[in-house]
Design a protein around this motif. Sequence first.
Motif, PDB file in Angstrom:
ATOM      1  N   LYS A   1       0.817  -1.214   0.000  1.00 49.08           N
ATOM      2  CA  LYS A   1       0.000   0.000   0.000  1.00 49.08           C
ATOM      3  C   LYS A   1       0.854   1.269   0.000  1.00 49.08           C
ATOM      4  N   LEU A   2       2.161   1.115  -0.197  1.00 52.12           N
ATOM      5  CA  LEU A   2       3.071   2.263  -0.240  1.00 52.12           C
ATOM      6  C   LEU A   2       3.430   2.589  -1.683  1.00 52.12           C
ATOM      7  N   SER A   3       3.192   3.836  -2.089  1.00 54.46           N
ATOM      8  CA  SER A   3       3.590   4.321  -3.413  1.00 54.46           C
ATOM      9  C   SER A   3       4.696   5.343  -3.224  1.00 54.46           C
TER      10      SER A   3
ATOM     11  N   THR B   1       8.081  13.665   1.876  1.00 54.43           N
ATOM     12  CA  THR B   1       6.713  14.042   2.215  1.00 54.43           C
ATOM     13  C   THR B   1       5.885  12.763   2.232  1.00 54.43           C
ATOM     14  N   LEU B   2       5.353  12.411   3.392  1.00 51.52           N
ATOM     15  CA  LEU B   2       4.537  11.208   3.534  1.00 51.52           C
ATOM     16  C   LEU B   2       3.100  11.620   3.814  1.00 51.52           C
ATOM     17  N   THR B   3       2.187  11.184   2.966  1.00 47.61           N
ATOM     18  CA  THR B   3       0.759  11.447   3.151  1.00 47.61           C
ATOM     19  C   THR B   3       0.025  10.115   3.049  1.00 47.61           C
ATOM     20  N   HIS B   4      -1.250  10.135   3.371  1.00 48.43           N
ATOM     21  CA  HIS B   4      -2.019   8.895   3.289  1.00 48.43           C
ATOM     22  C   HIS B   4      -3.469   9.181   2.938  1.00 48.43           C
TER      23      HIS B   4
ATOM     24  N   ALA C   1      -6.390   3.607   2.867  1.00 53.55           N
ATOM     25  CA  ALA C   1      -5.274   3.285   3.766  1.00 53.55           C
ATOM     26  C   ALA C   1      -3.942   3.204   3.016  1.00 53.55           C
ATOM     27  N   GLU C   2      -3.875   3.796   1.830  1.00 51.26           N
ATOM     28  CA  GLU C   2      -2.625   3.831   1.074  1.00 51.26           C
ATOM     29  C   GLU C   2      -1.717   4.929   1.616  1.00 51.26           C
ATOM     30  N   LEU C   3      -0.402   4.699   1.507  1.00 49.91           N
ATOM     31  CA  LEU C   3       0.606   5.675   1.888  1.00 49.91           C
ATOM     32  C   LEU C   3       1.300   6.168   0.628  1.00 49.91           C
ATOM     33  N   PHE C   4       1.621   7.458   0.602  1.00 47.50           N
ATOM     34  CA  PHE C   4       2.269   8.072  -0.552  1.00 47.50           C
ATOM     35  C   PHE C   4       3.524   8.798  -0.066  1.00 47.50           C
ATOM     36  N   LEU C   5       4.672   8.367  -0.569  1.00 49.03           N
ATOM     37  CA  LEU C   5       5.948   8.960  -0.186  1.00 49.03           C
ATOM     38  C   LEU C   5       6.542   9.677  -1.388  1.00 49.03           C
ATOM     39  N   ASP C   6       6.715  10.991  -1.266  1.00 44.26           N
ATOM     40  CA  ASP C   6       7.336  11.805  -2.310  1.00 44.26           C
ATOM     41  C   ASP C   6       8.742  12.163  -1.844  1.00 44.26           C
TER      42      ASP C   6
ATOM     43  N   MET D   1      -6.955  18.189   6.356  1.00 45.14           N
ATOM     44  CA  MET D   1      -6.691  16.950   7.099  1.00 45.14           C
ATOM     45  C   MET D   1      -5.439  17.053   7.967  1.00 45.14           C
ATOM     46  N   ARG D   2      -4.361  17.589   7.420  1.00 46.22           N
ATOM     47  CA  ARG D   2      -3.102  17.792   8.139  1.00 46.22           C
ATOM     48  C   ARG D   2      -2.563  16.487   8.754  1.00 46.22           C
ATOM     49  N   ASP D   3      -2.508  15.434   7.961  1.00 45.16           N
ATOM     50  CA  ASP D   3      -1.988  14.145   8.426  1.00 45.16           C
ATOM     51  C   ASP D   3      -0.629  13.803   7.820  1.00 45.16           C
ATOM     52  N   GLU D   4       0.069  14.791   7.293  1.00 40.15           N
ATOM     53  CA  GLU D   4       1.332  14.513   6.622  1.00 40.15           C
ATOM     54  C   GLU D   4       2.487  14.421   7.613  1.00 40.15           C
ATOM     55  N   VAL D   5       3.581  13.820   7.116  1.00 40.81           N
ATOM     56  CA  VAL D   5       4.836  13.791   7.851  1.00 40.81           C
ATOM     57  C   VAL D   5       5.894  14.355   6.913  1.00 40.81           C
ATOM     58  N   LEU D   6       6.623  15.372   7.375  1.00 49.44           N
ATOM     59  CA  LEU D   6       7.695  15.998   6.591  1.00 49.44           C
ATOM     60  C   LEU D   6       9.024  15.669   7.265  1.00 49.44           C
ATOM     61  N   VAL D   7       9.966  15.132   6.474  1.00 44.90           N
ATOM     62  CA  VAL D   7      11.251  14.690   7.023  1.00 44.90           C
ATOM     63  C   VAL D   7      12.367  15.209   6.122  1.00 44.90           C
ATOM     64  N   GLU D   8      13.471  15.577   6.733  1.00 45.89           N
ATOM     65  CA  GLU D   8      14.645  15.995   5.964  1.00 45.89           C
ATOM     66  C   GLU D   8      15.798  15.087   6.306  1.00 45.89           C
TER      67      GLU D   8
END
Length: 63
Positions: free
Chosen positions: A8-10, A29-32, A37-42, A56-63
Motif C-alpha cells: 500500500k506504499l507508493s 513528504t509522507l501522506t495517506h 489506507a494507502e501511503l504516498f511517499l514523495d 486533514m493535516r496528516d502529513e509527515v515531513l522529514v529531511e
Amino acid sequence: MSAFNPQKLSIKLIPPTTFIQPVEGRKYTLTHSDITAELFLDIGYMYNYKSINPVMRDEVLVE
C-alpha cells in the motif's frame, strides 16, 4: 493499530532525484488516504506541498 503493508506504499521521485543519488539534502513528504489506507511517499529537494491536504493535516515531513 494495523500492521504496515508495503503493497500500500507508493513512492514518487521528484526530478532530479533518483533512487541512487543524490542523497544529501533530500526532503520526504509522507501522506495517506483515509479511504484506501494507502501511503504516498514523495522524495525530492523540496517538500511536495501540493500533495498535502490543508484540512486533514496528516502529513509527515522529514529531511
